[in-house]
Design an enzyme around this catalytic site. Structure first.
Site, short mmCIF file in Angstrom:
data_model
loop_
_atom_site.label_atom_id
_atom_site.label_comp_id
_atom_site.label_asym_id
_atom_site.label_seq_id
_atom_site.Cartn_x
_atom_site.Cartn_y
_atom_site.Cartn_z
N SER A 112 10.72 -37.99 -6.02
CA SER A 112 11.12 -38.54 -7.32
C SER A 112 10.67 -39.99 -7.47
O SER A 112 10.68 -40.75 -6.50
CB SER A 112 12.65 -38.47 -7.43
N TYR A 135 7.97 -40.71 -13.92
CA TYR A 135 8.50 -41.05 -15.25
C TYR A 135 7.60 -42.13 -15.80
O TYR A 135 7.27 -43.08 -15.08
CB TYR A 135 9.93 -41.59 -15.16
N THR A 161 7.11 -35.79 -15.60
CA THR A 161 8.31 -35.27 -16.26
C THR A 161 8.27 -35.64 -17.74
O THR A 161 8.15 -36.82 -18.09
CB THR A 161 9.59 -35.81 -15.59
N LYS A 236 5.87 -31.25 -16.20
CA LYS A 236 7.17 -30.68 -15.81
C LYS A 236 8.17 -30.81 -16.95
O LYS A 236 8.47 -31.93 -17.39
CB LYS A 236 7.69 -31.42 -14.56
N HIS A 260 15.13 -29.37 -16.41
CA HIS A 260 15.66 -30.55 -15.71
C HIS A 260 17.00 -30.22 -15.04
O HIS A 260 17.93 -31.03 -15.06
CB HIS A 260 15.83 -31.71 -16.70
#
Length: 375
Positions: A112, A135, A161, A236, A260
């Site tokens: 992440s 992100y 994402t 994603k 998510h």
């Protein structure tokens, strides 16, 4: 605290009550909860139970092979580790333990952006295959730096994402006034003056996201990302055929059907219900993956039968990490692989490519089962 032994655990769901007992309420709730009414959170699981098997018999299943290939990388099973944030809240070794467990079981780990270990630290755990979840922040220089660091550290793909222009309303985090414990930091952003996830009157994470994440993110930015990295980009957070077609047009390397973990928009369908629509729209041009609700090898088989090229698991990893560290994560991944192998044997499939649409029946089926192509 109740005593428990690793050898007594028989499925991945049994890690969750142990994690719940071990973790502070704020941390457990952060990992476990979904958005608003949590309908999609339940549905991510329940939807799997509506898809049934059509097993074939009298096939020699004395040898079963779960090996598959993802973006050209050979892995031991089509079960990979999804990105989950701030893993050192679950266990002191956090993402490093997860990376070692994924490498030991021969599969891919996705790190992440909001990890409590840096890309460099995770890369140094050994020879495993790692993807980096991204992100896009308002400050594009930082995004560029992060992508370069991931590339330099040997990460093999970027999982962008796309379902988080704002953070979903996770009421447990609001009630608990969620904040990152003070001894931890978002390691990838150290020294970058991006603020921190502090205690506020709301969820500290929601406040942080509102300040940092770029709400203007759109398809043009996918093109921009391709200009700053040679790494393949997975998108994603796709749930519709329309967006799957746009993703293929944008030249992405793959699609991850994801809601998510039911933490963003409540009342979207379970990912397994959205999967086939996306697979059909992709028309075999790019691989389609799935995350959300996978707790059994039978779930993995159903996703593969509906056209997924592989699945990612999130909460089972975090809860296994909280319960038993690296050994817990290894055990969780191993149990899912063993269950998948058993499901394959009992369905008459000797390899991943032998799993077809004809092996399952779904609520929306009429007439004879269709066969979906797999890359």
């Amino acid at each position: 605290m109740t005593s428990w032994k690793m050898e007594n655990i028989t499925n991945v769901m049994e890690f969750e009550p142990i994690a719940r007992e071990k973790l502070p309420k704020m941390v457990y709730d952060y990992y476990a909860s979904g958005a608003e009414d949590q309908w999609t959170l339940q549905e991510n699981r329940n939807a799997f139970s509506r898809i049934l098997f059509r097993p074939r018999i009298l096939i020699d299943v004395s040898k079963i092979d779960t090996i598959t290939t993802v973006l050209g990388y050979k892995i031991s099973m089509p079960i990979m580790v999804a990105p989950t944030a701030m893993q050192k809240m679950a266990h002191p070794e956090g993402e490093l333990a997860t990376a070692r467990a994924a490498a030991a079981t021969g599969t891919i780990m996705t790190l992440s952006s909001w990890a409590t270990s840096s890309v460099e630290e995770v890369a140094s755990t050994g020879p495993g295959i790692q993807f980096f979840q991204l992100y896009v922040l308002k400050d594009r220089n930082i995004v560029q730096q992060l992508v370069r660091r991931a590339e330099k550290a040997g990460f093999k793909a970027i999982a962008l994402t796309v379902d988080t222009p704002r953070l979903g309303r996770r009421e447990a985090d609001i009630k608990n006034r969620f904040a990152l414990p003070p001894h931890l930091t978002l390691k990838n952003f150290e020294g970058l003056d991006l603020g921190s996830i502090d205690r506020t009157n709301d969820s500290g994470l929601a406040t942080y996201v509102a300040g940092q994440v770029d709400r203007s993110l759109n398809w043009k930015d996918v093109k921009w990302l391709q200009t700053i990295t040679k790494l393949p980009i997975l998108v994603k957070g796709v749930l519709t055929a329309e967006d799957a077609s746009l993703a293929v047009q944008a030249g992405v390397a793959g699609i991850i059907v994801s809601n998510h973990g039911a933490r963003q928009l409540d009342y979207v369908p379970a990912t397994i219900m959205a999967l086939e629509e996306v697979v059909r729209a992709a028309e075999g041009r790019v691989p389609v993956f799935l995350d959300g609700g996978i707790r059994r090898g039978t779930d993995v088989f159903k996703a593969l039968a509906l056209g997924a090229s592989g699945v990612f698991i999130g909460r089972p990893v975090v809860f296994a990490l909280a319960a038993g560290g690296e050994a817990g994560v290894k055990k969780a991944i191993g149990m899912l692989r063993d269950e998948l192998e058993l499901t394959m044997a009992l369905s008459g499939c000797r390899s991943i490519k032998e799993i077809t649409r004809a092996h399952v029946v779904a609520p929306w089926d009429t007439g004879s089962p269709r066969v979906a192509p797999r890359l």
